[in-house]
Design a protein around this motif. Structure first.
Motif, short mmCIF file in Angstrom:
data_model
loop_
_atom_site.label_atom_id
_atom_site.label_comp_id
_atom_site.label_asym_id
_atom_site.label_seq_id
_atom_site.Cartn_x
_atom_site.Cartn_y
_atom_site.Cartn_z
N ALA A 186 0.83 -1.21 0.00
CA ALA A 186 0.00 0.00 0.00
C ALA A 186 0.86 1.26 0.00
CB ALA A 186 -0.92 -0.01 1.22
N GLU A 187 2.00 1.24 0.70
CA GLU A 187 2.89 2.40 0.73
C GLU A 187 3.56 2.61 -0.65
OE1 GLU A 187 5.53 1.59 3.90
OE2 GLU A 187 4.05 2.01 5.50
N ARG A 188 3.85 1.51 -1.33
CA ARG A 188 4.49 1.64 -2.64
C ARG A 188 3.53 2.16 -3.70
NH1 ARG A 188 6.41 -2.96 -2.71
NH2 ARG A 188 4.99 -4.11 -4.09
N TYR A 189 2.23 1.80 -3.56
CA TYR A 189 1.22 2.23 -4.53
C TYR A 189 0.81 3.68 -4.34
CZ TYR A 189 0.29 -2.42 -6.45
OH TYR A 189 0.38 -3.62 -7.10
N ALA A 190 1.04 4.24 -3.14
CA ALA A 190 0.55 5.59 -2.86
C ALA A 190 1.13 6.62 -3.84
CB ALA A 190 0.86 5.97 -1.42
N VAL B 246 -0.15 6.02 -7.71
CA VAL B 246 -1.50 6.40 -8.09
C VAL B 246 -1.59 7.90 -8.26
CG1 VAL B 246 -2.40 6.70 -5.74
CG2 VAL B 246 -3.94 5.95 -7.58
N ILE C 224 -0.59 3.65 -11.79
CA ILE C 224 -1.47 2.51 -11.56
C ILE C 224 -2.89 3.03 -11.46
CG2 ILE C 224 0.29 1.13 -10.36
CD1 ILE C 224 -1.04 1.98 -7.73
N GLN D 259 -6.72 3.47 -9.91
CA GLN D 259 -7.31 3.67 -8.59
C GLN D 259 -7.79 2.35 -7.99
OE1 GLN D 259 -7.54 6.32 -6.68
NE2 GLN D 259 -6.63 7.82 -8.11
N GLU E 65 -6.43 -0.64 -8.34
CA GLU E 65 -5.30 -1.38 -7.77
C GLU E 65 -4.87 -0.79 -6.42
OE1 GLU E 65 -2.79 -3.08 -11.55
OE2 GLU E 65 -2.62 -0.95 -11.05
N PHE E 66 -4.90 0.52 -6.28
CA PHE E 66 -4.55 1.15 -5.01
C PHE E 66 -5.57 0.83 -3.91
CE2 PHE E 66 -4.59 4.96 -2.19
CZ PHE E 66 -3.36 4.74 -1.59
N ALA F 23 -5.02 -2.64 -2.66
CA ALA F 23 -3.87 -2.72 -1.76
C ALA F 23 -4.23 -2.22 -0.35
CB ALA F 23 -2.71 -1.90 -2.33
N GLN F 24 -5.02 -1.14 -0.27
CA GLN F 24 -5.44 -0.63 1.05
C GLN F 24 -6.37 -1.63 1.76
OE1 GLN F 24 -7.04 3.24 -0.11
NE2 GLN F 24 -5.29 4.24 0.93
#
Length: 395
Positions: free
Chosen positions: A135-139, A142, A147, A149, A151-152, A155-156
């Motif tokens: 989740a920290e890597r996707y922040a 996005v 990526i 929304q 997929e983010f 992850a959350q």
């Protein structure tokens, strides 16, 4: 030759000389016996009767009621974990402390369950670390539209699920720890423990909490007893009217008498009286707290309770033999200063220590007859008596 008249005179004079000593002797005897037969004043000596001098004072009104002793705290020791009893760690009949280990149940299954729960918690914590990192890597991605929304958001959600799994894992570890602790059966309260209800090797805790032993706290003890509702009401009215005053600082002193007649060395205190009356017996239930150092008294004993709930001012105590009780009322015999005996009506307020408590009818300094009633019955009415101080037998 002498005349006849002169001869007669000589014979009379000689006869008088013979009788004179006899008359003197009889007179002397009469003078010696008269004082021994009569007392001064011409009557018999006044009979002696034993009396006590009235001395009013404050006297506690005491009631003696049947009662029964009860432990102040009772705890049943039960097996909350299923398993085989491996050891009994206490001595039957001994004093135990709160938290002291009493029994040891086979803990192997519970130790294994704890290890399983810890492993599940470790797995959940690993998944949580991975989900957080993702989740920290996707922040930042996005934000640059690298990526989607969706997929983010996934992850959350995965991170939140992992956090929930960790919370569940921790709860499982806590539950397994509690169950493992139940394998060590401890005393819930301090007190005296009775006999063991199971033996080593017994299977306990299957389906219900198996009783293992009973602990009773015997210092202090409770004394449960009953009092007539009518007597309690009469006492309350006397207190409200001011005729009597409450004993102690709002609580009544309680003394316990055992079967052998001995009195317990420690005095108890009244805790409460029931608010309702038993409809079948007309009694009110009362409870007192009784110190029991050393555990000399045991729960379940029947005792007699001496209860002092009120005190009477200017009351008088008299030996029971001094009071005549009849359907017409209570009376005593008062010896007046002139020795006359007067029958006096009195008001009795109960008894204490083998003596009647007189609330009314006597004045300070009066002498009440205690002994010599048989002598009085043998004398004519109105015969004065001699009052002497009365001494109880054996003193």
């Amino acid at each position: 030759m002498p005349s006849d008249s002169n001869s007669f005179n000589v014979r009379a004079w000689r006869h008088s000389l013979v009788l004179l000593p006899l008359v003197a002797a009889l007179a002397a005897c009469g003078q010696g016996d008269a004082p021994a037969a009569a007392a001064p004043g011409g009557g018999m000596p006044a009979p002696e009767v034993g009396v006590i001098t009235v001395a009013p004072g404050e006297v506690g009104l005491q009631s003696e009621l049947p009662g029964r002793l009860e432990a102040s705290r009772v705890a049943q020791v039960r097996a909350r974990a299923a398993g085989i009893v491996q050891r009994q760690v206490f001595t039957e009949g001994s004093e135990v402390k709160a938290g002291q280990v009493l029994f040891q149940i086979d803990a192997a299954p519970y130790e294994a369950a704890l290890q399983t729960a810890k492993a599940g918690l470790a797995r959940a914590e690993a998944n949580l670390a991975q989900a957080r990192a993702l989740a920290e890597r996707y922040a930042p991605l996005v934000a640059e539209n690298a990526i989607s929304q969706q997929e983010f958001a996934n992850a959350q959600a995965a991170r939140q699920v992992a956090e929930a799994d960790v919370a569940a894992g921790r709860a499982a570890v806590q539950a397994a720890t509690i169950n493992l602790g139940y394998a060590r059966v401890t005393a819930p309260i301090a007190g005296r423990i009775g006999r063991s209800l199971v033996t080593e090797g017994a299977l306990v805790g299957q389906g219900e909490a198996t009783p293992l032993a009973v602990i009773q706290q015997v210092n202090p003890l409770y004394v449960n007893f009953t009092q007539s509702a009518s007597e309690a009401l009469r006492l309350r009215r006397a207190l409200e009217s001011g005729q009597l005053k409450a004993a102690g600082q709002g609580t009544a002193e309680v003394r316990v008498v055992l079967d052998d007649g001995t009195e317990h060395s420690q005095a108890g205190r009244l805790l409460f009286s029931d608010l309702s009356v038993d409809t079948t017996t007309g009694q009110v239930s009362l409870r007192a707290e009784l110190p029991n150092p050393g555990g000399q008294l045991l729960p379940g004993l029947y005792v007699r309770v001496r209860l002092v709930q009120a005190a009477a001012a200017n009351a008088i105590t008299l030996p029971q033999q001094a009071v005549s009780r009849s359907a017409q009322g209570d009376a005593v015999r008062v010896v007046k200063p002139d020795g006359q005996v007067e029958l006096r009506k009195v008001k009795i307020g109960g008894q204490q220590g083998g003596q009647w408590i007189v609330l009314d009818g006597l004045e300070a300094g009066e002498q009440v007859m205690v002994d010599g009633f048989q002598k009085l019955q043998m004398m004519p009415p109105g015969t004065p008596v001699k009052a002497v101080p009365w001494t109880p037998a054996g003193q």
